[in-house]
Motif scaffolding. Structure first.
Motif, PDB file in Angstrom:
ATOM      1  N   LEU A 180       0.848  -1.188   0.000  1.00  0.00           N
ATOM      2  CA  LEU A 180       0.000   0.000   0.000  1.00  0.00           C
ATOM      3  C   LEU A 180       0.890   1.246   0.000  1.00  0.00           C
ATOM      4  O   LEU A 180       1.728   1.415   0.884  1.00  0.00           O
ATOM      5  CB  LEU A 180      -0.887  -0.011   1.253  1.00  0.00           C
ATOM      6  CG  LEU A 180      -1.730   1.238   1.516  1.00  0.00           C
ATOM      7  CD1 LEU A 180      -2.780   1.440   0.419  1.00  0.00           C
ATOM      8  CD2 LEU A 180      -2.418   1.139   2.881  1.00  0.00           C
ATOM      9  N   ASP A 197       1.504   4.618   1.006  1.00  0.00           N
ATOM     10  CA  ASP A 197       0.854   5.271   2.137  1.00  0.00           C
ATOM     11  C   ASP A 197       1.762   6.367   2.694  1.00  0.00           C
ATOM     12  O   ASP A 197       2.866   6.082   3.166  1.00  0.00           O
ATOM     13  CB  ASP A 197       0.611   4.186   3.209  1.00  0.00           C
ATOM     14  CG  ASP A 197      -0.046   4.731   4.464  1.00  0.00           C
ATOM     15  OD1 ASP A 197      -0.309   5.944   4.551  1.00  0.00           O
ATOM     16  OD2 ASP A 197      -0.290   3.921   5.375  1.00  0.00           O
ATOM     17  N   ALA A 223       3.279   5.649   6.085  1.00  0.00           N
ATOM     18  CA  ALA A 223       4.040   4.413   6.315  1.00  0.00           C
ATOM     19  C   ALA A 223       5.365   4.727   7.012  1.00  0.00           C
ATOM     20  O   ALA A 223       5.856   5.855   6.981  1.00  0.00           O
ATOM     21  CB  ALA A 223       4.300   3.712   4.987  1.00  0.00           C
ATOM     22  N   THR A 256      -6.868   5.291   2.101  1.00  0.00           N
ATOM     23  CA  THR A 256      -5.565   4.741   2.476  1.00  0.00           C
ATOM     24  C   THR A 256      -5.566   4.302   3.935  1.00  0.00           C
ATOM     25  O   THR A 256      -5.065   3.232   4.270  1.00  0.00           O
ATOM     26  CB  THR A 256      -4.450   5.771   2.211  1.00  0.00           C
ATOM     27  OG1 THR A 256      -4.541   6.172   0.845  1.00  0.00           O
ATOM     28  CG2 THR A 256      -3.084   5.180   2.456  1.00  0.00           C
ATOM     29  N   SER A 257      -6.152   5.108   4.818  1.00  0.00           N
ATOM     30  CA  SER A 257      -6.137   4.709   6.235  1.00  0.00           C
ATOM     31  C   SER A 257      -7.064   3.513   6.472  1.00  0.00           C
ATOM     32  O   SER A 257      -6.785   2.664   7.304  1.00  0.00           O
ATOM     33  CB  SER A 257      -6.487   5.876   7.152  1.00  0.00           C
ATOM     34  OG  SER A 257      -7.843   6.191   7.065  1.00  0.00           O
ATOM     35  N   ARG A 282      -4.957   0.627   5.437  1.00  0.00           N
ATOM     36  CA  ARG A 282      -3.880   0.421   6.418  1.00  0.00           C
ATOM     37  C   ARG A 282      -4.417  -0.423   7.584  1.00  0.00           C
ATOM     38  O   ARG A 282      -3.759  -1.355   8.045  1.00  0.00           O
ATOM     39  CB  ARG A 282      -3.417   1.789   6.910  1.00  0.00           C
ATOM     40  CG  ARG A 282      -2.217   1.763   7.844  1.00  0.00           C
ATOM     41  CD  ARG A 282      -1.947   3.146   8.420  1.00  0.00           C
ATOM     42  NE  ARG A 282      -1.906   4.171   7.396  1.00  0.00           N
ATOM     43  CZ  ARG A 282      -2.524   5.353   7.484  1.00  0.00           C
ATOM     44  NH1 ARG A 282      -3.247   5.671   8.554  1.00  0.00           N
ATOM     45  NH2 ARG A 282      -2.444   6.239   6.514  1.00  0.00           N
ATOM     46  N   GLY A 293       2.664  -0.966   4.238  1.00  0.00           N
ATOM     47  CA  GLY A 293       2.763   0.304   3.528  1.00  0.00           C
ATOM     48  C   GLY A 293       4.185   0.762   3.255  1.00  0.00           C
ATOM     49  O   GLY A 293       5.132   0.363   3.930  1.00  0.00           O
ATOM     50  N   ARG A 353       6.209   4.581   1.763  1.00  0.00           N
ATOM     51  CA  ARG A 353       6.039   6.010   1.418  1.00  0.00           C
ATOM     52  C   ARG A 353       6.695   6.331   0.079  1.00  0.00           C
ATOM     53  O   ARG A 353       7.688   5.709  -0.294  1.00  0.00           O
ATOM     54  CB  ARG A 353       6.748   6.887   2.453  1.00  0.00           C
ATOM     55  CG  ARG A 353       5.982   7.204   3.689  1.00  0.00           C
ATOM     56  CD  ARG A 353       6.721   8.287   4.459  1.00  0.00           C
ATOM     57  NE  ARG A 353       8.149   7.996   4.530  1.00  0.00           N
ATOM     58  CZ  ARG A 353       8.813   7.741   5.650  1.00  0.00           C
ATOM     59  NH1 ARG A 353       8.196   7.725   6.806  1.00  0.00           N
ATOM     60  NH2 ARG A 353      10.103   7.485   5.614  1.00  0.00           N
TER      61      ARG A 353
END
Length: 207
Positions: A80, A82, A85, A115-116, A119, A125, A127
């Protein structure tokens, strides 16, 4: 695992497709195809009409199911992207994951931070750095890292570039882009025309 085909998934929760998103998705689908990868839009509302231009590309698939259902037993394969992350995306992640997931914050009011939600469902995740990117840029950067094996910090970027339409008109874009060989931001075909045509509208309205 490294030899597995990569799949880039964008969760699209809006019932419609704005002109901006359509150009982005076309760019992602074409570039994925050229890189031997797949591109999927997931969580599509049942009434969603996929444009013929996207349908025509063999790399593209449309899914009404969400990624939780698609990869219920394979969560470990999915990365993911994120902003919250703990670690940055690295070339080694191309060996670890074969599905890369982009969860949109779309036009809901109040916004659903997809996204959350993802998560919390346990997807690992990574970045992509501190500056917000357009969706096609986020996928492009991910592909450069995991398929091109270029570290995140070695990719040339342009942050908040100014697009000049003529000597009197210009607009500043609030995003990070990959810098092209011509020194300009890499953008989907037709995007600059769309922005120029709609420069009197807020950028938010184009999604």
């Amino acid at each position: 695992m490294a030899s597995q085909t990569k799949t880039y998934i964008v969760e699209h929760l809006d019932p419609e497709l704005g002109p901006w998103s359509e150009l982005e998705y076309m760019a992602i689908a074409r570039e994925s195809q050229a890189a031997g990868a797949k591109f999927c839009l997931s969580s599509l509302p049942p009434t969603f009409k996929v444009p013929d231009s996207l349908q025509a590309l063999p790399s593209f698939t449309a899914e009404t199911r969400g990624v939780e259902e698609l990869y219920a037993n394979d969560k470990a394969r999915v990365c993911l992207l994120d902003p919250a992350a703990a670690s940055d995306l690295s070339p080694e992640d191309g060996d670890k994951f074969d599905v890369f997931l982009f969860g949109g914050i779309l036009g809901d009011d109040p916004p659903r931070d997809r996204t959350s939600e993802l998560r919390k469902k346990g997807f690992e995740g990574r970045r992509l750095g501190p500056v917000q990117m357009t969706t096609d840029t986020a996928v492009r950067v991910t592909r450069l890292v995991v398929q091109g094996k270029t570290p995140l910090h070695d990719i040339p970027y342009l942050d908040h570039p100014e697009l000049k339409f003529n000597e009197h008109e210009s607009t500043q874009m609030p995003f990070r882009y990959v810098k092209g060989d011509d020194g300009k931001p890499v953008m989907p075909e037709g995007m600059i025309d769309l922005i120029r045509k709609d420069s009197d509208k807020a950028i938010d309205d184009l999604f």
